[in-house]
Every structure is written in C-alpha cells, then in structure tokens.
Design an enzyme around this catalytic site. Structure first.
Site: not given
Lengths: 260, 170, 419
Positions: B115, B134-136, B149
């Site tokens: 990502h 950080c963003h799953g 993501p």
C-alpha cells in the site's frame, strides 16, 4: 601611448616566466613518457592496466593500501576491464572482516565485488610500525597527489641509484634521484622479472614501472575516459552554438547600424 | 526577392540557435538529475547472505537487504497447508503458493506493505499471516493480500539457497 | 524611465501586475536602455551572473553527497568522484567554476577601473561590488577547506591564525573560530554551513548591485552620460542579451578546457593527501586568485601589521571612488592614468606571482616593493592625478564620434587620441 604599455606588460610576463623556470630547475628533470591517457583523446591501455594491477597486487600492495577502490572497479568500463568473473575471482582471494553475526561476533569472509580493496595493515599505526616508522601512502589518488603526476611515479620507480660518495645514508634509507632530498625509505621495489606477466610481455623494470603507473593513474582518475569523451562532445557543441549565436548577434545588430 | 532570401536566412539562424540551445540546456540538465539516482557503490551492494540454522519452524526473522526489511519465515506444516488450500478466485492478486515459495518451508519476501510502504506485523490479522497497522491490510500465510487497501501481494525478492542453512538474497 | 508607463495587454496580466508588478519588472529589464557602444569587457557582468547561479546549483548538488566531518570529508569527496553518477563532472565544474568566477570578477573590476565606472554617480554600485568581492573570497576560502586535504587543512590553519594577531583577545577569537584548540571537525562543519550560506548573501547583493546599476544606467567606454536615449542606447533585449550570450559561450569554451582536460591544473597536488595535523606541506600556497593578498600579508615582517595591510588592501578599494578625484571617467581621455592603470595591472600580477613563491630573498624584496606601489597607486597617485592630469577633449555624445568619422569605433578612438 601604447609604446610604453607593451614593454611593461612584456616585462611583467617575462619576469613571471623566468622566475618560474628558475624554480623548476631546482630538482632533476623527471623522465617523460608518452602516456596513452594524456591528450584530448587519451585512453588507458587496457593490457597495461591489467598488467599494472598485477604489479600492484604482487608488489606494491604488500605495503600500500588503496582504500578508495573496490573490486567492482576492476570490471568497470574505462578501467582494466577484467570480466566480471575475473574480478570476482580476484576479490575472493582477499579476506574481509564482516559482522557482527547473530552471536555478536565479527567473522571473516572472502571479499565480494562491492568490497573495497583490502589493505595489508589494520591501521596507519600498524603500517608505520611495519615500515620503519614511515607510512606507505595510500595509492588511491597518489598520482594526483604528486607534482608531475604519472611521470613522477614512473621516475621515482626507476630513480634508485648508488649514492654519491659524499652522501651518507642511514640504515633503512635509500638513495633516489627524483625524491626531494634524494632520501627515500622505500627499498627499491622493482627488479627484472619480479612478476610473470600472463600475456608474455617481458617484465623489465621499465615495463613494470610503466604498467603500474598506468594502473595508478587510472585508479586516481577512474572516469578519465568518460571525461575526455564528454569533453570532446561539449567542446564541439559549444563551438557550433557559439558560431550560431555570433551570426544571430550580427543579424540583430545590423538593424541598428542601418537604422541609425 | 533578395530581401525575402535574407529574411529566410535570418530566420534559419535564429531557429537553429534556439533549437540547438534548447537541446544543449536539456542535455546539460541530465547530469544534475542523474546524480540523485542510486550511485555505483549502492548498486553494487546487491546481495546479502543470511544464516538460517537457528530459525525454528513457525519462527520468522527480518533482515536488511538494500535498506529494506526482508521477512524470512520458516512455516509450519499447518501454515503451508492453509496457504495451499486457498481458492485463487478469492484473491485480489491471484498467485499460487507454490510460485511464491519454491521451498514451501521457507517463505522469503520483502517486508513492505504494497500500500504505502509500512512494515507489516507478523502472526497478526484475520488470515493468520501479516497485518499492516498503518492502514489495515491483511496478508495470509503466503503473504498474499486478502483484505484492506493494499493492491498486490508482498513482493518476493530474487534469492537462492547457497546450502541448506544459508540463503543469498539478491 | 519610459517603462514606468507599461501596462500589460491581457486582463489577467493587468490584474496580476497591479498586485505584484513582475510584468513591469520584466518590461523594464528587456527594454532597459543600454549604451550602444559597450565593448566586450562589459559582458562579464552577465558571465558572473551565470557562474554565480551555476556555482549555487552545483554546490547544492555536491552538498547532497558531501559529509562535513573530519573523518569522512575526504572520503566523501572521493565517493563523489568515483561513485556518484556524474559526480566527477559536477565536482570539477564547481572547483574550476570558482577559478572562472574569480577570473571574470578580476576582469570586471579592472574594466571598472579603466573606464571609471566606480565614479559618481555609480559609487554605490562599486561599494556593493566590493562587498560581493570580499564575500566571494570568504566563500572560496571556506569552500577550499571542505575537501579536507592537506592544503585545505593548512589554509584553514594559517588564515584563521590571522586573527591571533589581534592584541589581547587574539587567542580567544581563534579558539572561538575553531570550536577547539586547533582546526578540526567543528571548524569544518561551521565552514560548511557558512560556505552554503554566503552564496545566497552574494545573490542578494547582486540584485542590489544590478538595481543600483539600473538607476543611473551603464557607464560606457567613452565614460560620458547618455544624452539622447533614442540615439545613444539600444534595448537590453535582444541586443545586449545576444552579445552577452556570445561572450559567455566563448568564456565557457575556456572553462570546458579546464573541466574536461586539465581539471586539476589550478588545484594543488597536496590537496589529494588527506588532512594531517601532524605534518605541514613544505610549501603552502592559497588558490591563485588570493595570491596577491597573500603576498601583501607576507611582505610585512610584523604579524599584526601584515594582517592590517592585507585587509587595508581590500578596504582601499572600497573607498576608491573618493580617492580617484578626476572628473573624467574613461581612461581613453586620461593619458597619464592609462599608464598608471597598466602599472597597477602589472603590479597585481607581480604580487600574485610573489604570493606563490617562497617568502625569502629576492621574492620578498620584490613583494615588498610591489606592496608599497599598490598603496602608493591608490593613496597618492590617484588623488594627485585628478588635479594634475591634463585630460583630452571629450566627445559631445556617445553617437557623435562614431557618426562623424566612421562606424568603426577603434578608428574613432584613434582620432580622438590624435587630437
């Protein structure tokens, strides 16, 4: 008016030149070779570079380090251009310290292309201790660090001689015609057939001195060939664009000269 | 007539000067840009060797290669089986586990979330593999993206086994 | 000036220009009326601008790879030379660029002296120029220290020791400069910081220098004021732009010769030996462009007086507009000054040469005489000359001598001389 100016300038230039020629006569004139890498299109002689590396590796490297070079340089364009395989083999003959490993200990492994040249001494002090108190200079940029560059190194290598009868030398000091003060702490490094060239070139002293000097000149200036090539292109370009701009300028200024 | 000719010659000289000038400036700018690219010494640091003898099944080590973390995971039988069972159709970025780990026991991949470059945590996430905080993004036991993501699976670097216990990355 | 009335044609242009008059500035710069009789000695301003910008760009790039630490500086320079893509080119450009910069600045300064560009109403341009020149010397000196070779180290030692000549607080000052008890890593790091800062100061001063120039306008070889702008001047663009560009390209050819074929000719071999605080090189010399001042420093046998003489030699240049009392600007019409001008040129060259020689025997003697003459020229000859000299007749306007006799300016000049 101008009759007075010219003599003054000429005098200034003349004094400058005469003083400088005086200054250079103090030491003996260096041997002068026609190096292939000098001049506007100068290139290194590959075979000579490869032989020169051999001389460095078998003779000089016993005392002199070359810490800014790495084994990959030996295979790079513009240098001795050993094949990558040859360079790997050369590198693997040397041991480097790496680590720490998982147990926190340093270990040695054969050198790789990315490693810098391995020197004979761990540090400057060890080098001094092993060489009668004087430090054998690192050879990476030695050619650029001496007045007279390649000619100086070449001359020094061939400049060993018997001292004049009134000249006293201490233990471990040798007589060299080209060293300033004529005293050098390095024993004569080259002698007939000291190395055996694989390409069959007779290993005379002159030949070895020439080869190793060529190698050192490359080591000090590894991008010399690229520089000469780019220089030629740049100068050609500049000449053409200068001529074009000159005519553009003339054209533009011609408007004024007719209009006024 | 001659005036026209003159004008043409003038135009030619100006055009030629401009064109050649632009080419020259463009060429001169290249070294100023290229100097920021990885230099020769950085490029030469291409490979690193890692001793694996102390890694137990289920354990993972992280080593640095070219300034990036590399995960080397010794997978358990269970984890291998889990990775192999997955139906490729379920995957966002379909890759077989066999293609990702030539020696199924050892999974070697760049520890960088595809990502935005964070380092995922091991043994975390809904698929028992890795999880990027950080963003799953969730990765499975083969390092494939399953949820979140990130667009692609964790990247596999070039590597080879020098002997049973030593791996050479790069 | 005519361009004050400039209004942009487009609506957007007008909107923007009312808020920030950049377009007016551009119009001013392109239309700037320049005397049409400027010769090639006047192109060096543009050449200097080019080199300042080029030095800043290459400097910023080198700073991306250079490490300002005593243990790593020399190695990082070798790294730039060997490994960084085109690093050798950028470093040789920067190193030789400084020499070209100084060569151009010396020509620029001597052009001013010859044609009287420092005189009223251009004193402020001159003084700003001298501040730039002084900052250039500081910048060049600190830059020379950065490669951390033997010459770098010992140049730093010798020059910082100048301050130890100051009575009472000398030692405190040097320790403060060094950040230690000798030149070392802290010295290197602060020199690096200042070496990065100064060019931007110079850049700012260059803007002031040009601003101050655009108030009275350019001087010119004849040294008289512009009488009729329509006849005597040409717009800066394209006339002067093309002329400057042509001159710049010719100058770049010389530069290319150094960068590509003799990149180390102007350097010193000893600077390829890593700095060693235990050994001083046999013969230390500054870069060529600082040699005249170095000669002045060494020719005075007293430490404090030597330092004072060196700084005085620069200061005397700053106050030059008030020492040169002649009302006539250009040396073309000052037969005696013209001779003394060339004496000064010869004197500075001799000083430069003596600066490179060992300070002993005949060299020292010559350096002393030359130093004396340098000050005599500025402090005695110039003020007296202004009153005593019988100057030649001056033409009425820039256009007149050209039109009356011939389009060839040199012919016109000779005719003026014959009168």
């Amino acid at each position: 008016m101008k009759n007075i100016l010219k003599p003054i300038l000429l005098l200034a230039i003349f004094t400058t030149i005469s003083f400088s020629s005086n200054a250079s006569e103090q030491s003996k004139k260096l041997l002068n070779l026609e190096w292939s890498f000098k001049g506007f299109f100068g290139k290194f002689d590959r075979a000579s570079l490869q032989r020169g590396y051999q001389v460095y590796a078998e003779v000089c490297s016993a005392c002199h380090s070359m810490k800014y070079l790495s084994y990959r340089n030996l295979a790079e364009a513009g240098g001795p251009e050993f094949s990558e395989e040859q360079a790997k083999v050369i590198a693997s003959q040397y041991e480097v310290t790496d680590g720490p490993n998982n147990d926190g200990e340093m270990f040695t492994r054969p050198a790789r292309l990315s490693d810098n040249f391995v020197g004979s001494f761990a540090n400057e002090e060890e080098a001094k201790a092993a060489n009668g108190g004087s430090y054998p200079p690192d050879m990476s940029v030695l050619v650029k660090a001496r007045k007279g560059d390649a000619n100086y190194i070449y001359s020094l290598l061939l400049g060993y001689d018997d001292p004049p009868s009134d000249f006293t030398l201490d233990e471990g000091v040798y007589y060299n015609t080209f060293m300033s003060g004529n005293k050098i702490k390095m024993a004569k490094p080259l002698s007939e057939s000291l190395v055996q060239y694989s390409d069959g070139t007779p290993a005379t002293e002159e030949q070895m001195a020439k080869d190793v000097t060529t190698f050192l000149a490359w080591a000090a200036e590894p991008h010399l060939e690229a520089r000469h090539k780019l220089g030629f292109r740049t100068v050609t370009y500049l000449i053409i664009i200068t001529i074009l701009v000159y005519f553009s300028m003339k054209k533009v200024w011609s408007r004024i000269e007719t209009e006024v | 007539m001659s005036d026209q000719k003159k004008t043409k010659r003038r135009d030619f000289i100006f055009t030629a000067s401009y064109t050649l000038g632009a080419v020259g400036v463009g060429t001169a700018v290249w070294p100023l840009i290229d100097q920021m690219n990885p230099d020769a010494s950085v490029k030469a640091l291409s490979s690193t060797e890692v001793d694996l003898s102390s890694v137990q099944p289920g354990q993972s080590i992280t080593v640095l290669w070219r300034g990036k973390p590399v995960f080397i995971k010794r997978r358990t039988e269970e984890e291998i089986a889990k990775a192999k069972q997955v139906d490729l159709k379920e995957l966002k970025h379909p890759e077989k586990d066999e293609d990702r780990a030539k020696n199924p026991e050892w999974l070697v991949m760049l520890g960088i979330c595809t990502h935005l470059g964070c380092v995922p945590l091991g043994n975390k996430g809904e698929y028992g593999g890795w999880f990027c905080p950080c963003h799953g993004s969730h990765y499975d036991t083969s390092g494939r993206i399953r949820k979140g993501p990130a667009p692609t699976n964790l990247e596999i670097p070039k590597y080879e086994f020098v002997d049973n216990n030593t791996i050479k990355i790069g | 000036m005519s361009d004050q009335n400039y209004t942009p044609k487009s609506k957007l242009g007008k909107w923007f220009n009312d808020r920030l008059p950049l377009l007016t500035l551009r119009a001013h710069l392109t239309d700037y009326p320049t005397p049409k009789n400027l010769n090639y000695w006047w192109t060096f301003g543009a050449i200097l601008t080019f080199f300042l910008i080029a030095q800043i760009i290459t400097g910023i790039i080198l700073a991306m790879h250079y490490i300002a630490h005593a243990d790593l500086a020399f190695e990082s320079v070798e790294h730039i030379m060997r490994n960084v893509n085109y690093g050798w080119l950028i470093r040789y450009f920067h190193a030789n660029g400084s020499s070209m910069f100084f060569l151009a600045v010396y020509i620029h300064i001597f052009r001013s002296l010859y044609y009287g560009s420092h005189k009223s109403p251009r004193e402020v341009i001159w003084v700003i120029g001298m501040i730039i020149y002084f900052l250039m010397m500081c910048t060049a000196f600190m830059g020379y220290v950065l490669p951390w070779g033997q010459m770098s180290f010992w140049a730093a030692t010798v020059i910082t020791n100048l301050f130890s000549a100051v009575p009472l607080v000398g030692e405190s000052i040097t320790n403060w400069l060094w950040g230690g008890f000798a030149v070392g890593s802290p010295t290197l790091t602060r020199f690096y910081s200042l070496h990065y800062l100064f060019p931007f100061l110079i850049f700012g001063l260059v803007i002031l220098h040009i601003w101050a120039l655009h108030i009275p306008g350019n001087n010119n070889p004849i040294g008289i004021d512009v009488k009729q702008p329509s006849k005597d001047t040409v717009p800066f663009h394209p006339y002067i732009v093309l002329k400057d560009l042509f001159a710049l390209l010719v100058f770049l050819l010389l530069f290319a010769f150094f960068v590509f074929y003799s990149p180390n000719l102007l350097g010193h071999p000893d600077n390829y030996i890593e700095a060693n605080p235990l050994v001083t090189p046999n013969h230390i010399v500054p870069e060529w462009y600082l040699l005249p001042f170095y000669a002045i420093l060494r020719s005075i046998p007293n430490k404090l007086l030597g330092v004072i003489a060196m700084f005085a030699s620069i200061f005397v240049l700053v106050i030059l507009p008030w020492l040169d009392t002649s009302k006539v600007r250009s040396a073309i019409f000052r037969p005696l000054y013209k001779q003394f001008f060339w004496f000064l040129v010869a004197d500075v060259i001799i000083l430069g040469y003596m600066g490179a020689m060992p300070a002993e025997g005949i060299y020292l003697l010559v350096a002393r005489v030359a130093t004396g003459y340098y000050f005599v020229h500025f402090l005695i000859i110039l003020p007296i000359l202004g009153y005593k000299e019988k100057t030649l007749d001056i033409p009425l306007s820039i256009t007149d001598p050209i039109l009356e006799n011939s389009t060839n300016q040199s012919l016109a000049k000779e005719q003026i001389n014959k009168k």
